[in-house]
Design a protein around this motif. Structure first.
Motif, PDB file in Angstrom:
ATOM      1  N   ASN A  54       0.826  -1.215   0.000  1.00  0.00           N
ATOM      2  CA  ASN A  54       0.000   0.000   0.000  1.00  0.00           C
ATOM      3  C   ASN A  54       0.853   1.255   0.000  1.00  0.00           C
ATOM      4  O   ASN A  54       0.495   2.267  -0.598  1.00  0.00           O
ATOM      5  CB  ASN A  54      -0.957   0.008   1.186  1.00  0.00           C
ATOM      6  CG  ASN A  54      -2.073  -0.997   1.011  1.00  0.00           C
ATOM      7  OD1 ASN A  54      -2.351  -1.425  -0.104  1.00  0.00           O
ATOM      8  ND2 ASN A  54      -2.694  -1.383   2.099  1.00  0.00           N
ATOM      9  N   THR A  55       1.992   1.218   0.670  1.00  0.00           N
ATOM     10  CA  THR A  55       2.893   2.365   0.686  1.00  0.00           C
ATOM     11  C   THR A  55       3.428   2.631  -0.706  1.00  0.00           C
ATOM     12  O   THR A  55       3.507   3.781  -1.147  1.00  0.00           O
ATOM     13  CB  THR A  55       4.060   2.102   1.669  1.00  0.00           C
ATOM     14  OG1 THR A  55       3.521   1.800   2.939  1.00  0.00           O
ATOM     15  CG2 THR A  55       4.968   3.300   1.773  1.00  0.00           C
ATOM     16  N   ILE A  56       3.778   1.576  -1.420  1.00  0.00           N
ATOM     17  CA  ILE A  56       4.285   1.721  -2.784  1.00  0.00           C
ATOM     18  C   ILE A  56       3.202   2.301  -3.685  1.00  0.00           C
ATOM     19  O   ILE A  56       3.453   3.206  -4.475  1.00  0.00           O
ATOM     20  CB  ILE A  56       4.781   0.362  -3.321  1.00  0.00           C
ATOM     21  CG1 ILE A  56       6.014  -0.095  -2.539  1.00  0.00           C
ATOM     22  CG2 ILE A  56       5.104   0.455  -4.797  1.00  0.00           C
ATOM     23  CD1 ILE A  56       6.443  -1.490  -2.855  1.00  0.00           C
ATOM     24  N   VAL A  57       2.000   1.798  -3.576  1.00  0.00           N
ATOM     25  CA  VAL A  57       0.892   2.285  -4.413  1.00  0.00           C
ATOM     26  C   VAL A  57       0.605   3.749  -4.109  1.00  0.00           C
ATOM     27  O   VAL A  57       0.387   4.549  -5.030  1.00  0.00           O
ATOM     28  CB  VAL A  57      -0.366   1.405  -4.223  1.00  0.00           C
ATOM     29  CG1 VAL A  57      -1.564   2.013  -4.919  1.00  0.00           C
ATOM     30  CG2 VAL A  57      -0.108   0.002  -4.739  1.00  0.00           C
ATOM     31  N   ASP A  58       0.633   4.130  -2.855  1.00  0.00           N
ATOM     32  CA  ASP A  58       0.415   5.538  -2.498  1.00  0.00           C
ATOM     33  C   ASP A  58       1.491   6.436  -3.101  1.00  0.00           C
ATOM     34  O   ASP A  58       1.197   7.516  -3.625  1.00  0.00           O
ATOM     35  CB  ASP A  58       0.374   5.716  -0.984  1.00  0.00           C
ATOM     36  CG  ASP A  58      -0.874   5.108  -0.356  1.00  0.00           C
ATOM     37  OD1 ASP A  58      -1.872   4.947  -1.090  1.00  0.00           O
ATOM     38  OD2 ASP A  58      -0.841   4.799   0.847  1.00  0.00           O
ATOM     39  N   HIS A  59       2.734   5.990  -3.060  1.00  0.00           N
ATOM     40  CA  HIS A  59       3.819   6.765  -3.671  1.00  0.00           C
ATOM     41  C   HIS A  59       3.653   6.866  -5.185  1.00  0.00           C
ATOM     42  O   HIS A  59       3.930   7.917  -5.776  1.00  0.00           O
ATOM     43  CB  HIS A  59       5.180   6.157  -3.323  1.00  0.00           C
ATOM     44  CG  HIS A  59       5.643   6.446  -1.934  1.00  0.00           C
ATOM     45  ND1 HIS A  59       5.941   7.715  -1.481  1.00  0.00           N
ATOM     46  CD2 HIS A  59       5.851   5.625  -0.880  1.00  0.00           C
ATOM     47  CE1 HIS A  59       6.321   7.663  -0.230  1.00  0.00           C
ATOM     48  NE2 HIS A  59       6.254   6.399   0.172  1.00  0.00           N
ATOM     49  N   LEU A  60       3.206   5.783  -5.815  1.00  0.00           N
ATOM     50  CA  LEU A  60       2.975   5.814  -7.260  1.00  0.00           C
ATOM     51  C   LEU A  60       1.874   6.812  -7.622  1.00  0.00           C
ATOM     52  O   LEU A  60       1.980   7.542  -8.604  1.00  0.00           O
ATOM     53  CB  LEU A  60       2.610   4.424  -7.776  1.00  0.00           C
ATOM     54  CG  LEU A  60       3.747   3.435  -7.907  1.00  0.00           C
ATOM     55  CD1 LEU A  60       3.198   2.059  -8.231  1.00  0.00           C
ATOM     56  CD2 LEU A  60       4.731   3.885  -8.959  1.00  0.00           C
ATOM     57  N   LYS A  61       0.806   6.845  -6.827  1.00  0.00           N
ATOM     58  CA  LYS A  61      -0.288   7.783  -7.087  1.00  0.00           C
ATOM     59  C   LYS A  61       0.181   9.234  -6.945  1.00  0.00           C
ATOM     60  O   LYS A  61      -0.174  10.089  -7.755  1.00  0.00           O
ATOM     61  CB  LYS A  61      -1.462   7.523  -6.144  1.00  0.00           C
ATOM     62  CG  LYS A  61      -2.248   6.288  -6.477  1.00  0.00           C
ATOM     63  CD  LYS A  61      -3.413   6.135  -5.505  1.00  0.00           C
ATOM     64  CE  LYS A  61      -4.220   4.902  -5.773  1.00  0.00           C
ATOM     65  NZ  LYS A  61      -5.340   4.762  -4.844  1.00  0.00           N
ATOM     66  N   ILE A  62       0.973   9.506  -5.927  1.00  0.00           N
ATOM     67  CA  ILE A  62       1.488  10.867  -5.740  1.00  0.00           C
ATOM     68  C   ILE A  62       2.401  11.258  -6.890  1.00  0.00           C
ATOM     69  O   ILE A  62       2.314  12.368  -7.429  1.00  0.00           O
ATOM     70  CB  ILE A  62       2.217  10.968  -4.373  1.00  0.00           C
ATOM     71  CG1 ILE A  62       1.212  10.836  -3.234  1.00  0.00           C
ATOM     72  CG2 ILE A  62       2.996  12.274  -4.267  1.00  0.00           C
ATOM     73  CD1 ILE A  62       1.852  10.625  -1.873  1.00  0.00           C
ATOM     74  N   SER A  63       3.267  10.357  -7.298  1.00  0.00           N
ATOM     75  CA  SER A  63       4.174  10.622  -8.412  1.00  0.00           C
ATOM     76  C   SER A  63       3.402  10.832  -9.710  1.00  0.00           C
ATOM     77  O   SER A  63       3.714  11.731 -10.508  1.00  0.00           O
ATOM     78  CB  SER A  63       5.146   9.451  -8.563  1.00  0.00           C
ATOM     79  OG  SER A  63       5.991   9.635  -9.649  1.00  0.00           O
ATOM     80  N   PHE A  64       2.382  10.019  -9.928  1.00  0.00           N
ATOM     81  CA  PHE A  64       1.537  10.151 -11.120  1.00  0.00           C
ATOM     82  C   PHE A  64       0.815  11.493 -11.115  1.00  0.00           C
ATOM     83  O   PHE A  64       0.733  12.176 -12.140  1.00  0.00           O
ATOM     84  CB  PHE A  64       0.560   8.984 -11.154  1.00  0.00           C
ATOM     85  CG  PHE A  64      -0.268   8.869 -12.397  1.00  0.00           C
ATOM     86  CD1 PHE A  64       0.191   9.317 -13.624  1.00  0.00           C
ATOM     87  CD2 PHE A  64      -1.523   8.287 -12.353  1.00  0.00           C
ATOM     88  CE1 PHE A  64      -0.572   9.195 -14.770  1.00  0.00           C
ATOM     89  CE2 PHE A  64      -2.300   8.171 -13.486  1.00  0.00           C
ATOM     90  CZ  PHE A  64      -1.817   8.623 -14.698  1.00  0.00           C
ATOM     91  N   SER A  65       0.323  11.896  -9.957  1.00  0.00           N
ATOM     92  CA  SER A  65      -0.369  13.176  -9.834  1.00  0.00           C
ATOM     93  C   SER A  65       0.561  14.340 -10.181  1.00  0.00           C
ATOM     94  O   SER A  65       0.174  15.268 -10.894  1.00  0.00           O
ATOM     95  CB  SER A  65      -0.903  13.331  -8.409  1.00  0.00           C
ATOM     96  OG  SER A  65      -1.496  14.580  -8.228  1.00  0.00           O
ATOM     97  N   ARG A  66       1.789  14.291  -9.704  1.00  0.00           N
ATOM     98  CA  ARG A  66       2.768  15.343 -10.021  1.00  0.00           C
ATOM     99  C   ARG A  66       3.144  15.336 -11.495  1.00  0.00           C
ATOM    100  O   ARG A  66       3.389  16.378 -12.085  1.00  0.00           O
ATOM    101  CB  ARG A  66       4.001  15.178  -9.148  1.00  0.00           C
ATOM    102  CG  ARG A  66       3.732  15.481  -7.693  1.00  0.00           C
ATOM    103  CD  ARG A  66       4.943  15.237  -6.845  1.00  0.00           C
ATOM    104  NE  ARG A  66       4.648  15.480  -5.436  1.00  0.00           N
ATOM    105  CZ  ARG A  66       5.405  15.053  -4.447  1.00  0.00           C
ATOM    106  NH1 ARG A  66       6.514  14.381  -4.688  1.00  0.00           N
ATOM    107  NH2 ARG A  66       5.065  15.321  -3.212  1.00  0.00           N
TER     108      ARG A  66
END
Length: 121
Positions: A54-66
Motif C-alpha cells: 500500500n505504501t508503494i501504491v500511495d507513492h505511485l499515485k502521488i508521483s503520477f499526480s505530479r
C-alpha cells in the motif's frame, strides 16, 4: 494465464489548479483515434514484507499526480462539438478531470505470461 485480482481503482488528479486549456485536434490527430486506446502498464517486483504494498501504491499515485502537472492533456477529456454545417469538431479539454489508476495483483504470474503472444478478439 494466471488470474488477476483488482485491488482498487481510482482517479488521480493533477496537483495544480485547472488550466481550462482547449487543444484542437488536427486531421492527423483524428486518424489516430481510429487505432483505439493505447494501454500501458508498469510491472514491479513483489514487495518484501518490510515494504508494504500500500505504501508503494500511495507513492505511485502521488508521483503520477505530479507528472500530470506537466502533461495536462493526459488528465483531460476528449470532446466533440456539432457545427451548424453538420460537421463535427474534436478537441481535448484540459480540465484536470484526472486519469484512471488501477491497482491489480497477479500472485503467480511471470513476466513471460504478460509479454508472450496473446489472442485479442
Amino acid at each position: 494465464m494466471e488470474e488477476i485480482q483488482f485491488v482498487s481503482t481510482s482517479t488521480v488528479q493533477p496537483t495544480s489548479e485547472s488550466t481550462d486549456k482547449r487543444i484542437e485536434l488536427t486531421p492527423w490527430d483524428l486518424q489516430l483515434l481510429l487505432l483505439g486506446p493505447i494501454q500501458k502498464g508498469l510491472l514491479f517486483l513483489k514487495p518484501t514484507p518490510q515494504l508494504l504494498a500500500n505504501t508503494i501504491v500511495d507513492h505511485l499515485k502521488i508521483s503520477f499526480s505530479r507528472t500530470l502537472d506537466f502533461f495536462p492533456i493526459l488528465a483531460g477529456r476528449l470532446c466533440v462539438v456539432k457545427n451548424d454545417d453538420d460537421t463535427s469538431s474534436f478537441f481535448i479539454d484540459c480540465n484536470n478531470a484526472g486519469a484512471h489508476f488501477v491497482h491489480a495483483v497477479a500472485e503467480n504470474a511471470n513476466v513471460s505470461d504478460i509479454l508472450g503472444p496473446v489472442y485479442v478478439s
